[in-house]
Scaffold this motif. Structure first.
Motif, PDB file in Angstrom:
ATOM      1  N   PRO A   1       0.826  -1.217   0.000  1.00  0.00           N
ATOM      2  CA  PRO A   1       0.000   0.000   0.000  1.00  0.00           C
ATOM      3  C   PRO A   1       0.861   1.268   0.000  1.00  0.00           C
ATOM      4  O   PRO A   1       1.972   1.282   0.536  1.00  0.00           O
ATOM      5  CB  PRO A   1      -0.807  -0.111   1.294  1.00  0.00           C
ATOM      6  N   ALA A   2       0.327   2.338  -0.593  1.00  0.00           N
ATOM      7  CA  ALA A   2       1.059   3.597  -0.736  1.00  0.00           C
ATOM      8  C   ALA A   2       1.491   4.165   0.608  1.00  0.00           C
ATOM      9  O   ALA A   2       2.570   4.746   0.731  1.00  0.00           O
ATOM     10  CB  ALA A   2       0.194   4.616  -1.482  1.00  0.00           C
ATOM     11  N   GLU A   3       0.658   3.981   1.640  1.00  0.00           N
ATOM     12  CA  GLU A   3       0.969   4.585   2.944  1.00  0.00           C
ATOM     13  C   GLU A   3       2.186   3.961   3.626  1.00  0.00           C
ATOM     14  O   GLU A   3       2.699   4.495   4.604  1.00  0.00           O
ATOM     15  CB  GLU A   3      -0.242   4.547   3.870  1.00  0.00           C
ATOM     16  N   CYS A   4       2.665   2.808   3.107  1.00  0.00           N
ATOM     17  CA  CYS A   4       3.865   2.174   3.677  1.00  0.00           C
ATOM     18  C   CYS A   4       5.131   2.517   2.878  1.00  0.00           C
ATOM     19  O   CYS A   4       6.229   2.127   3.266  1.00  0.00           O
ATOM     20  CB  CYS A   4       3.698   0.656   3.709  1.00  0.00           C
ATOM     21  N   CYS A   5       4.955   3.214   1.760  1.00  0.00           N
ATOM     22  CA  CYS A   5       6.074   3.444   0.847  1.00  0.00           C
ATOM     23  C   CYS A   5       6.546   4.900   0.875  1.00  0.00           C
ATOM     24  O   CYS A   5       5.738   5.819   1.030  1.00  0.00           O
ATOM     25  CB  CYS A   5       5.659   3.094  -0.588  1.00  0.00           C
ATOM     26  N   PHE A   6       7.836   5.091   0.706  1.00  0.00           N
ATOM     27  CA  PHE A   6       8.376   6.449   0.541  1.00  0.00           C
ATOM     28  C   PHE A   6       9.729   6.387  -0.158  1.00  0.00           C
ATOM     29  O   PHE A   6      10.368   5.322  -0.223  1.00  0.00           O
ATOM     30  CB  PHE A   6       8.475   7.192   1.882  1.00  0.00           C
ATOM     31  N   THR A   7      10.138   7.530  -0.705  1.00  0.00           N
ATOM     32  CA  THR A   7      11.390   7.634  -1.464  1.00  0.00           C
ATOM     33  C   THR A   7      12.250   8.744  -0.868  1.00  0.00           C
ATOM     34  O   THR A   7      11.781   9.867  -0.690  1.00  0.00           O
ATOM     35  CB  THR A   7      11.103   7.953  -2.948  1.00  0.00           C
ATOM     36  N   VAL A   8      13.509   8.405  -0.558  1.00  0.00           N
ATOM     37  CA  VAL A   8      14.474   9.408  -0.091  1.00  0.00           C
ATOM     38  C   VAL A   8      15.226   9.908  -1.325  1.00  0.00           C
ATOM     39  O   VAL A   8      15.871   9.134  -2.035  1.00  0.00           O
ATOM     40  CB  VAL A   8      15.461   8.811   0.938  1.00  0.00           C
TER      41      VAL A   8
END
Length: 761
Positions: free
Chosen positions: A87-94
């Protein structure tokens, strides 16, 4: 040793506390490469370590100062490909500064993801808002922590010696020990906290700055307001409102409140001023949009990229929307999109007939919609390299209009046939398509979309220029007819001010083409035209746009020298933004002025269609005198070590000063190299340059590590327009190969600029 971020640690919120305890997350490189890593924020609140779950060994780290931003959700191609799985809410990009690859992460829960997203954003904000002194304090703290091997918060003399080697300085052991003993006020044989700061200040004492300070200070201990005014006037060449400026500088840079109240500048305040943006070589007034933005588009140099979608070479490299994001963030205003028929009826973007990866055209347009006007509000030109079928061209047009909405320009700004190109100001917030068009803009605006009937019979060849013109007219008609058969009417209707037309000659263009039509040239064709008809090229570019692109033989995505193209007024000089080097340094240098908005106004002698100017003949420039540039390279500060350098090795730095401009102005001179000192080398070498056309000149400083056995290694550089140079005693804050800052590395220089009479030239 106390970190600048100690105040943050005193008020550790839940996010930072949890980050320091560590979190297991998935690091993702592709749809099939997603591996668990244990991420932990270190005690300094500046470094993030991550370890392999398998071995438990520290694998890698990144500094908060390297992070540009953190994006939430599926905002990279890799994370988008895993959207159904995570799910999108668990993902992020540095996202890191420069060309370093982004870091895609998947947390176990939305809460853990938010903890790292919010925590990193807070730390990045603190680092971004640091002033010069805080950055230096943080830098000292970083070195202390690296050198404090046993992590007891103290450093013995052996650790100090190791630190000096790490900091790129070879120092006499007796001298270093004397400085150590002076700083060891507690007489414990170790340095801690403020003692280390004392040692560092003794180590970095700037004798050349102290001499300058004492030259203007009557008692050698302070600069009174009047003494500081004298310095700003006589050395820094500051003009009107100098008393107010001096007061403002003292208030801004003097660390002592007592001195501030008495309008006095101490040596510490003087040094802070010299190292600040106000003491920089770059004119602070040019950091904002200061040029007239109401002239026709063709009167500006426009920051332009080639193969914008590529992250690497153009044979096997990765295609990514990240290429567009990075170019846009650097102020690029002309982007290239290579469009081909894709599966499922949707067009794709990639470098045709190669092994480069492919991205959907829709994703490029969506990225454009999101990032187009963050760095600059001025118009974007989207150069379409259209290889699609009519059916997929229709899809392109629908996606462009559907996603970009009113941002996409689909008719002239006033509904009338243009007699000249509109200005960047009139086109603010607009995206303009460049490509082939069916028929003429006049027909479209008047509602006559049908072509005039073609003449089927061919004229017999006749001798002379009139016959040649007739042949060219027939060729144009054939190409127009072919274009009509291969072009989508819907996409054609979106082409307004940048209709692509074939180039035959400058005379033919002036006789047959309109201001809203433009031609593109490969670098070799452009160079040939510059050699054969430089003045004609300048006149052509005074009323019509020209785009230059790299040779197809540059499979490594290398770049040509853009200066020759700017010298004849070419506006859209497209470079491979993904490839670091001198060429991109020149591009970044030119567009560093005018608020980095991507538009730089051409000199007045390049905007007249009847101009006599030619880059081969400097005397053809009307008005304006040549300049004499006197540059003294005084010293360097904290120059970085080379990556992968041998343990204990120290650089032997030299400085090269380069002028890039018309052929007669292009020159370079360099200092001797200094043995074993990247920490505080002193050169005190003076150079003189004569510049005949300063409006087109760029000044570049390059620091290299001398090597008598092989090619010198690049250390850092800084490039800026000569017209943006501030005279006087100035610091040059060096940039890495990627064009990002490498604080606190700098050069200290003195610059004098004076006009020469043309007779003495």
């Amino acid at each position: 040793m106390t970190s600048v971020l100690y105040s943050v640690r005193l008020q550790l919120d839940e996010n930072l506390e949890q980050m320091q305890q560590g979190t297991m997350m998935r690091k993702v490189k592709s749809k099939n490469w997603k591996k668990p890593r244990y991420f932990m924020l270190q005690d300094d609140c500046m470094t993030v370590w991550y370890k392999s779950k398998m071995s438990g060994k520290a694998k890698s780290a990144f500094s908060v100062s390297d992070v540009e931003t953190v994006r939430e959700g599926h905002q990279s191609e890799v994370l988008q490909s895993l959207a159904e799985e995570f799910p999108a809410e668990c993902c992020f990009t540095v996202v890191f500064h420069g060309r370093r690859n982004n870091l895609d992460l998947i947390a176990s829960s939305a809460e853990e993801a938010q903890c790292w997203i919010q925590g990193l954003r807070r730390l990045v904000e603190i680092v971004t808002n640091m002033d010069q002194k805080e950055k230096m304090d943080q830098w000292i703290c970083d070195w202390f922590m690296k050198a404090d091997k046993d992590k007891d918060g103290r450093m013995n003399f052996k650790e100090v010696q190791h630190l000096l080697r790490m900091m790129n300085v070879a120092m006499n052991e007796d001298h270093a020990f004397r400085l150590f003993q002076m700083a060891d006020k507690s007489e414990t044989g170790t340095l801690e906290g403020e003692e280390f700061v004392l040692f560092y200040k003794a180590l970095t004492q700037r004798d050349e700055v102290l001499e300058l300070f004492q030259e203007y200070s009557e008692d050698g201990k302070k600069l009174t307001l009047l003494e500081f005014v004298d310095f700003l006037q006589q050395e820094q060449m500051e003009g009107a409102g100098i008393d107010e400026l001096a007061m403002e500088m003292i208030d801004r840079y003097e660390p002592s409140e007592t001195a501030k109240a008495r309008h006095i500048l101490s040596i510490d305040g003087f040094l802070v001023y010299l190292c600040s943006p106000d003491g920089s070589i770059f004119n602070p007034e040019h950091r904002t949009v200061f040029q007239d933005m109401s002239q026709p588009l063709c009167h500006y140099f426009i920051s332009s990229s080639h193969n914008t979608y590529l992250m690497e070479d153009q044979l096997r490299g990765q295609s990514s929307v990240e290429g567009y994001i990075r170019a846009l963030k650097r102020g690029c205003r002309c982007l290239e999109v290579d469009c081909w028929d894709g599966p499922n009826g949707e067009p794709i973007v990639y470098h045709g007939h190669t092994f480069t990866s492919k991205i959907p055209f829709r994703e490029v347009v969506t990225t454009l919609d999101k990032y187009a006007f963050r760095a600059s509000k001025y118009p974007i030109i989207l150069s379409l390299e259209n290889h699609c079928s009519i059916e997929q061209q229709d899809i392109m047009a629908q996606q462009l209009k559907g996603i970009l909405g009113e941002q996409l320009l689909t008719t002239t700004i006033d509904g009338r046939v243009p007699v000249q190109l509109p200005s960047p100001e009139e086109l603010k917030g607009k995206i303009i398509l460049k490509g082939k068009k069916i028929g003429h803009l006049e027909d479209y605006l008047n509602g006559h979309l049908d072509e005039p009937p073609e003449r089927e019979e061919e004229e017999e060849e006749e001798e002379g220029p009139e016959a040649e013109e007739e042949v060219l007219r027939n060729e144009d008609k054939k190409k127009e007819k072919k274009a009509k058969q291969s072009l989508s009417q819907e996409l054609s209707d979106c082409i307004v001010y940048c209709k692509s037309v074939p180039f035959h000659s400058f005379q033919h263009s002036r006789s047959h083409y309109k201001s809203y039509e433009m031609s593109s040239f490969a670098e070799s064709k452009a160079r040939k035209l510059i050699r054969e008809a430089g003045n004609d090229f300048i006149r052509h570019n005074a009323w019509q746009l020209t785009r230059i692109f790299p040779s197809g033989l540059r499979t490594d995505s290398s770049n040509y020298n853009p200066q020759a193209m700017w010298n004849v007024g070419c506006q859209l000089v497209a470079l491979n933004f993904q490839t670091a080097g001198t060429e991109m340094d020149l591009c970044d240098g030119l567009f560093s002025k005018n608020g980095r908005c991507g538009y730089v106004l051409k000199p007045s002698f390049m905007k007249d269609p009847e101009t006599a100017f030619s880059p081969e003949n400097p005397q053809s420039r009307e008005n304006g005198s040549p300049l004499n540039i006197a540059i003294k390279i005084i010293s360097g500060q904290q120059l970085p070590k080379m990556p992968n350098s041998k343990e204990g090795s120290i650089i032997d730095p030299l400085v090269r000063v380069e002028i890039h401009g018309i052929p007669a102005d292009s020159a370079k001179q360099e200092t001797k190299y200094i043995d074993d000192n990247g920490f505080n080398p002193q050169w005190n070498e003076a150079f003189q340059f004569q510049v005949r056309v300063p409006e087109l000149a760029l000044l570049r400083f390059v620091v290299e590590d001398y090597d008598k056995a092989s090619r010198n290694d690049f250390v850092g550089q800084y490039t800026l327009p000569l017209t943006s140079v501030k005279a006087g005693y100035r610091h040059i804050h060096l940039l890495s190969k990627d064009g990002t800052g490498i604080p606190p590395a700098s050069l200290f220089v003195h610059i004098r600029i004076r006009e020469l009479s043309t007779e003495s030239d």
